[in-house]
Design a protein around this motif. Structure first.
Motif, mmCIF file in Angstrom:
data_model
loop_
_atom_site.group_PDB
_atom_site.id
_atom_site.type_symbol
_atom_site.label_atom_id
_atom_site.label_comp_id
_atom_site.label_asym_id
_atom_site.label_seq_id
_atom_site.Cartn_x
_atom_site.Cartn_y
_atom_site.Cartn_z
ATOM 1 N N TYR A 63 0.835 -1.195 0.000
ATOM 2 C CA TYR A 63 0.000 0.000 0.000
ATOM 3 C C TYR A 63 0.873 1.249 0.000
ATOM 4 C CZ TYR A 63 -3.202 3.639 1.506
ATOM 5 O OH TYR A 63 -3.917 4.804 1.586
ATOM 6 N N LEU A 64 1.886 1.253 0.872
ATOM 7 C CA LEU A 64 2.776 2.416 0.964
ATOM 8 C C LEU A 64 3.499 2.632 -0.367
ATOM 9 C CD1 LEU A 64 4.287 1.685 4.498
ATOM 10 C CD2 LEU A 64 2.710 3.550 3.909
ATOM 11 N N ARG A 69 4.259 5.837 -5.420
ATOM 12 C CA ARG A 69 4.190 5.921 -6.880
ATOM 13 C C ARG A 69 3.122 6.919 -7.311
ATOM 14 N NH1 ARG A 69 3.683 0.446 -8.285
ATOM 15 N NH2 ARG A 69 1.428 0.717 -8.463
ATOM 16 N N ALA A 70 2.014 6.902 -6.578
ATOM 17 C CA ALA A 70 0.920 7.827 -6.903
ATOM 18 C C ALA A 70 1.387 9.280 -6.755
ATOM 19 C CB ALA A 70 -0.284 7.557 -6.002
ATOM 20 N N TYR A 71 2.202 9.549 -5.727
ATOM 21 C CA TYR A 71 2.726 10.914 -5.570
ATOM 22 C C TYR A 71 3.641 11.263 -6.747
ATOM 23 C CZ TYR A 71 1.058 11.021 -0.721
ATOM 24 O OH TYR A 71 0.281 11.012 0.390
ATOM 25 N N ARG A 76 -1.828 11.312 -6.716
ATOM 26 C CA ARG A 76 -2.146 11.968 -5.448
ATOM 27 C C ARG A 76 -1.462 13.324 -5.474
ATOM 28 N NH1 ARG A 76 -2.070 8.335 0.077
ATOM 29 N NH2 ARG A 76 -2.951 10.273 0.874
ATOM 30 N N ALA A 77 -2.254 14.363 -5.456
ATOM 31 C CA ALA A 77 -1.691 15.717 -5.480
ATOM 32 C C ALA A 77 -1.421 16.157 -4.054
ATOM 33 C CB ALA A 77 -2.684 16.668 -6.160
ATOM 34 N N MET A 81 4.332 15.802 -0.076
ATOM 35 C CA MET A 81 4.793 14.442 -0.369
ATOM 36 C C MET A 81 5.312 14.277 -1.799
ATOM 37 S SD MET A 81 5.025 12.442 2.138
ATOM 38 C CE MET A 81 5.427 10.999 1.169
ATOM 39 N N GLN A 82 4.762 15.035 -2.735
ATOM 40 C CA GLN A 82 5.193 14.830 -4.125
ATOM 41 C C GLN A 82 6.693 15.086 -4.313
ATOM 42 O OE1 GLN A 82 1.733 16.979 -5.869
ATOM 43 N NE2 GLN A 82 1.741 15.303 -7.349
#
Lengths: 501, 501
Positions: A63-64, A69-71, A76-77, A81-82
């Motif tokens: 999950y982490l 990867r989403a960041y 994920r905006a 974190m991005q």
């Protein structure tokens, strides 16, 4: 930092993990932008509630990893974190996430659907709002929202404003890319009050508190922040069962509550009679209230009735007992014992106002036609992988929290047996089409529902308890002839029906 | 003359009776107008069907005597019989009637309400037309219309045109003076088709034929002369249970029919579980269909429910079993055995279209207020003598045909026990007021219903099966406190509750 957790942390992590993970976590990566995790998430990984920084301790590595990867990919905006996700190297990311996933998290109470729902947050968490297509949170995030597997993260122990922000992000589209848009669809179906109530509920649960008793001295209707129960909204089927908060504290109401608890948490509440990992609510969503999902108010008013399955006129009690024998692969509770009495009382109460002997709209599962060209196990396997495996597992094994299943196993020793209605392809296809994936009913095509139903039922499962002389052939002739089923068929070299080892 | 009967006659009468009766019967009385009975009624007393002369052989002496008086007094207008009755002396009348009453009559089949009703005549005879206030004929005239006691003459074996003439005579007022106008009221409620159908039914029954089986290959709806079943007429309560001929031949319908048979002929059909002379239908008229008479469609939709009687939430099966324990003074049939299953199926079917959990109008017995001055056992005794004793006997002992009760005993060893609902004065008064005398509901004043209910329940009956330590006082405190009942009271020196010897 809570000294208890720091001690645990030291005692647990030092010998098992290398120093790299701890170093990155507390000091950051090689690049300056790869800031230390501990700065925001705390040395123990439990987050900072006031700032809305989430708990990450003990979250599943998979999950982490997907979040990072989403960041990086902008799914994920998040302005904090991005840049960090982009600055950490692939190795650093892997090492620090492995470390984070092993950080101990406190034990939270595993509150199931069997518990009372005393306010709007609890109603959403434990009951859902099915008329709006919103399953109860615990149906995917596990009892008490403790999280299930790598795809359904814990909700409990997260700050209220973090949870609200995430739900808002899904609603606005600034967080996306979750598997099958499961959470996106649900979040978009929620209104602001529900977002707030759900976030409030899970953030308020304290570690180590006991699971609340199922009965309460104070009915939900008397509490200050009681939400209108989900059933108060008109159901899509035209029949509306009574609202849960219309129950009083009298013995009849108590029996009804007991029946509800048995229905939603059967494997635990009726343990002696359940031989697998199933609960009634697995095949009858929304606590047996939902039209098109085998609602109890569609069944109770229609018994006694002749059933070809038993070759007898069955009472409603007989019908309930059949579920234990077949769908639960267990033993039939006594007809005048507490389990059947409570389930019958719950069914009766849900049926208040329904007409006796007249089939109501929304009864059972709406039948869908078999594909003109027949069903296709290869296509079924494909659909299964895309739409089902995330919850039910790649081997149909379901998913557990502790000893209890959150997602039911679809085949194998812990699933329904060959005598269950769900082992019929037509019933399974009808159920799947209207109800699956959870909260996304009617999104699969009827043909795909048939294909995946056939794929599901092309695996071995516990034997039919009516088995004659140990012979699949005799049993098939006596009980399965003329039914759309793979019982007795040979699939991938296995003759189905002998039963799981 | 049928030689079989003449042989019987000679063999039986000669040694027992003096010649006087036979002489008057065959040669007439002293006055010329006192013609010989045999001229019209035949040497065997079986009448002459073609001429409409009735069977008199074996009729009860008291009944015959009352008819002769009715002819003399003009209550029965008949150009043949009136002069004869006037011409016979008092002694001659007595002697010949004694003779006639001992003339043997053939044994007729004792067809009970449990039998199928395949045409309009059978419907009237075995079901009645309760919405019109017409009880089934057999409820007073006994199974197969064989006659009961001195007041309810045989119908079977009477010529069709005789029966029609009599019904017409009651309707026109040329026959009257029957006790409490019981038959007059009923005849006036009948239409011409019903008169014809009833007369046709009883005249067609043949002696010695077996009682028809209760199940039939040919449902009533398929027979040529099927009458609309009584329930097809709108009931006074606003709820209309389904018509009997809507049942098919499927297993469910068969179970429903079995339940109906059990309901109307309980002492016979459920013998192992019945400890007295009661049948369900005694307290639930019209086969459990009649509003205001504890209809099954008023009870079935309201269970499970808390009952103070059991201090538990009872299922409908529990409720049925309670009737066997208390009202039937018997033992409870197994909850999943054939008796309860069939009665539950019958109740369910009668409730088709009723709303679950919503009390329908016509449920139970309409409550009536206790008289302001309290109830009065002396007045109750008077009402009993006037309105009840004709059927239930001066000692509340009921009336039998053979081993079976036609009119249920109201107290004593064969009646309901002290735990039955009917032992409560309020329930009994309510039942009596709406339903008694049979077919004449709502004719007693509410006060008289209370008085007579109290009189009925001031007699000893089987003990309460819940009795504690054999103590009436303890049992009263535990189960009867606060209820309007004479349980534990001392009436005429008897402490009620110890039970019949």
């Amino acid at each position: 930092m809570n000294p208890r957790y720091s001690l645990l942390l030291l005692g647990f992590c030092t010998p098992v993990l290398g120093a790299d993970g701890l170093a990155i976590y507390t000091h950051g990566g090689a690049k300056p932008a790869a800031m230390a995790c501990a700065s925001c998430h705390g040395a123990d990984g439990m987050g900072m509630a006031a700032a809305g920084f989430p708990r990450i301790a003990g979250l599943p590595e998979a999950y982490l990893e997907r979040q990072m990867r989403a960041y990086r990919e902008g799914l994920r905006a998040n302005p904090v974190m991005q840049p960090i996700a982009a600055a950490l190297t692939e190795d650093e990311t892997r090492i620090v996430l492995q470390y984070v996933s092993t950080l101990p998290a406190p034990a939270y109470p595993q509150i199931t659907r069997a518990a009372e729902a005393r306010d709007a947050g609890a109603v959403l968490a434990l009951r859902g709002d099915w008329p709006q297509g919103i399953p109860e949170c615990v149906s995917c995030h596990g009892p008490g929202g403790v999280g299930v597997g790598g795809d359904f993260p814990p909700l409990v122990g997260q700050p209220e404003n973090y949870l609200m922000d995430q739900l808002d992000a899904w609603r606005k589209g600034t967080r996306k890319g979750d598997p099958q848009d499961l959470m996106g669809r649900i979040a978009r179906a929620m209104n602001e009050a529900q977002v707030s109530a759900a976030a409030g509920y899970f953030s308020a649960l304290k570690p180590g508190t006991a699971v609340p008793a199922q009965t309460t001295d104070e009915p939900a209707s008397k509490t200050a922040n009681a939400a209108p129960p989900p059933s108060a909204a008109p159901s899509t089927s035209g029949f509306t069962p009574p609202a849960e908060d219309s129950l009083g504290d009298d013995p009849f109401s108590q029996l009804v509550r007991q029946g509800r608890a048995l229905f939603v948490d059967t494997a635990r509440e009726a343990r002696p009679f359940v031989g697998n990992g199933m609960n009634c609510v697995n095949c009858h969503l929304d606590q047996g209230r939902l039209g098109g999902s085998g609602p109890l108010w569609g069944a109770y008013p229609m018994y006694p009735a002749w059933r070809v399955k038993d070759k007898a006129v069955d009472s409603y009690a007989d019908r309930l007992r059949g579920c234990f024998r077949f769908s639960m692969n267990g033993t039939e509770p006594p007809v005048d014992g507490p389990v059947i009495q409570a389930l019958a009382a719950y069914s009766y109460w849900l049926s208040t106002g329904a007409r006796i002997g007249l089939a109501p709209a929304g009864r059972g599962y709406p039948a869908i036609p078999e594909p003109a060209g027949g069903y296709d196990l290869v296509q079924g396997q494909k659909v299964y992988g895309q739409s089902c495996a995330i919850c039910h597992g790649t081997q149909g094994q379901g998913m557990k929290v502790g000893e209890g299943y959150v997602f039911p196993p679809l085949w194998g020793a812990d699933s329904y047996n060959w005598g269950a209605g769900m082992a019929r392809l037509d019933y399974a296809a009808a159920f799947i089409h209207t109800n699956m994936p959870l909260g996304q009913g009617n999104t699969l095509s009827p043909a795909d529902a048939w294909h995946v139903a056939a794929y599901m039922n092309s695996h071995e499962r516990p034997r039919d308890p009516r088995m004659i002389d140990g012979s699949v052939e005799k049993t098939r002739a006596a009980f399965h002839a003329g039914q759309p089923t793979l019982y007795g068929a040979t699939v991938n070299g296995v003759r189905l029906g002998a039963g799981t080892p």
